[in-house]
Write a protein that holds these residues in place. Sequence first.
Motif, PDB file in Angstrom:
ATOM      1  N   PRO A 198      19.357  -6.185  -4.201  1.00  0.00           N
ATOM      2  CA  PRO A 198      19.459  -7.400  -5.033  1.00  0.00           C
ATOM      3  C   PRO A 198      20.658  -8.271  -4.687  1.00  0.00           C
ATOM      4  CG  PRO A 198      20.280  -5.487  -6.249  1.00  0.00           C
ATOM      5  CD  PRO A 198      19.736  -4.969  -4.951  1.00  0.00           C
ATOM      6  N   GLY A 199      21.632  -7.713  -3.928  1.00  0.00           N
ATOM      7  CA  GLY A 199      22.862  -8.448  -3.671  1.00  0.00           C
ATOM      8  C   GLY A 199      23.734  -8.475  -4.914  1.00  0.00           C
ATOM      9  N   PRO A 200      25.058  -8.590  -4.803  1.00  0.00           N
ATOM     10  CA  PRO A 200      25.785  -8.609  -3.531  1.00  0.00           C
ATOM     11  C   PRO A 200      25.878  -7.206  -2.923  1.00  0.00           C
ATOM     12  CG  PRO A 200      27.313  -8.696  -5.391  1.00  0.00           C
ATOM     13  CD  PRO A 200      25.947  -8.740  -5.981  1.00  0.00           C
ATOM     14  N   ARG A 244      20.952  -2.715 -14.224  1.00  0.00           N
ATOM     15  CA  ARG A 244      19.859  -3.395 -14.957  1.00  0.00           C
ATOM     16  C   ARG A 244      18.719  -3.736 -13.996  1.00  0.00           C
ATOM     17  NH1 ARG A 244      24.390  -7.740 -16.032  1.00  0.00           N
ATOM     18  NH2 ARG A 244      24.537  -8.749 -14.013  1.00  0.00           N
ATOM     19  N   VAL A 245      19.069  -3.934 -12.709  1.00  0.00           N
ATOM     20  CA  VAL A 245      18.039  -4.234 -11.705  1.00  0.00           C
ATOM     21  C   VAL A 245      17.092  -3.038 -11.588  1.00  0.00           C
ATOM     22  CG1 VAL A 245      17.645  -4.655  -9.239  1.00  0.00           C
ATOM     23  CG2 VAL A 245      19.521  -5.818 -10.417  1.00  0.00           C
ATOM     24  N   ARG A 294      23.691  -1.637  -5.411  1.00  0.00           N
ATOM     25  CA  ARG A 294      25.145  -1.691  -5.237  1.00  0.00           C
ATOM     26  C   ARG A 294      25.822  -0.625  -6.112  1.00  0.00           C
ATOM     27  NH1 ARG A 294      29.228  -4.728  -7.858  1.00  0.00           N
ATOM     28  NH2 ARG A 294      27.701  -5.471  -9.374  1.00  0.00           N
ATOM     29  N   HIS A 321      17.205  -7.087 -16.108  1.00  0.00           N
ATOM     30  CA  HIS A 321      17.363  -8.317 -15.320  1.00  0.00           C
ATOM     31  C   HIS A 321      15.945  -8.740 -14.904  1.00  0.00           C
ATOM     32  CE1 HIS A 321      19.019 -11.346 -12.886  1.00  0.00           C
ATOM     33  NE2 HIS A 321      19.824 -10.667 -12.107  1.00  0.00           N
ATOM     34  N   ARG A 337      23.427 -14.949 -19.177  1.00  0.00           N
ATOM     35  CA  ARG A 337      23.940 -13.755 -18.455  1.00  0.00           C
ATOM     36  C   ARG A 337      25.139 -13.228 -19.231  1.00  0.00           C
ATOM     37  NH1 ARG A 337      25.117 -11.900 -12.960  1.00  0.00           N
ATOM     38  NH2 ARG A 337      22.869 -11.959 -12.787  1.00  0.00           N
ATOM     39  N   GLN A 347      28.247  -0.052  -8.647  1.00  0.00           N
ATOM     40  CA  GLN A 347      28.786  -1.082  -9.547  1.00  0.00           C
ATOM     41  C   GLN A 347      30.095  -0.624 -10.185  1.00  0.00           C
ATOM     42  OE1 GLN A 347      25.563  -3.285 -11.597  1.00  0.00           O
ATOM     43  NE2 GLN A 347      24.330  -1.638 -10.795  1.00  0.00           N
TER      44      GLN A 347
END
Length: 320
Positions: free
Chosen positions: A256-258, A166-167, A219, A133, A105, A221
């Motif tokens: 995806p969290g958080p 990236r998600v 989220r 991801h 990561r 970011q």
Amino acid sequence: MKRDLLSIADLDREDIERFLDRAESFAEVSGRQIKKVPTLRGRTVINVFYEASTRTSSSFELAAKRLSADLVSFKAAGSAVDKGESIRDTVQTLSAYDPAAIVIRSPHAGAAAMVAGWTAASVINAGDGKHEHPTQALLDLYTLRRRLGSLDGVKIWIVGDVLHSRVARSGILAFGRMGCEVTVCGPPTLIPRDVESLGCRVAYSLDGLGEADVVYALRLQSERMEGSFVPSLREYAALFQIDGRRLGAGQLLMHPGPVNRGVELSAEVIDSPQALIVAQVESGVVVRMAVLYELLAGFSQGPQGGARDRAGQAAEPQPA
Ligand code: ASP
């Protein structure tokens, strides 16, 4: 030849289905009291995390342990990185332990691919900056397939900070490969310019959200934002927050969290039965077991040769 998992862009539908089917076979193991199989006994997995993580790091750790691998979890903070060691030297140092896999990561796009060039271990991208991801996308597909059966024709709206996500990038590719119709939605400042080329539609308001079978919220970011991308969190929430008014009764909700509670999602929807957020976390373990298995044990004799581990034993999941 070693096998890596660096991006969804490298996978076709058949590859993805192999991971998902393998994860299904591990779901039964997760239901046992003793959740362990001997598949990777004697092999070493090293998790190398240069960025904060809760779900990804803990589920990769559990996945490696449930496959009986020896596990080293390396966090950059508190390591020789603080003394100025480069990522290349760190990877080469850790490679001296002859790991079968390195899970990486990094805040930098492309880092996983670079690491793959410096080690003989299989490299798994656990998130590289804004790039990809892939295991998140696989666990999202797994969660949704379990819930809906088939993914063909499912309409997914990915809502929020697509630009820094990236998600979203891995998700658009992965959902598309599996036959879903993907729309990304957010303020123009948070939608990347060329995003349609990944195979999705773009919407700049939630007006058409009613057509979605699945609402996938992202989220905001702020750690990746230089400067201001939204006038204020209040204004963002007023226009794009998924709340009880906007989420239709038949729609599923993913994240995806958080979660930033009260920003991209309201508390009522997070805790509603439509939310798959906890199921996504649960899926993380079996999907990462499947990825480790497929890269390290699944096809060492080629896809037609049957799944055999290094010792030539059948490597199907068995009780420890
Ligand atoms: N946990 C996800 C990631 O690492 C999503 C996020 O941080 O918002 O990309």
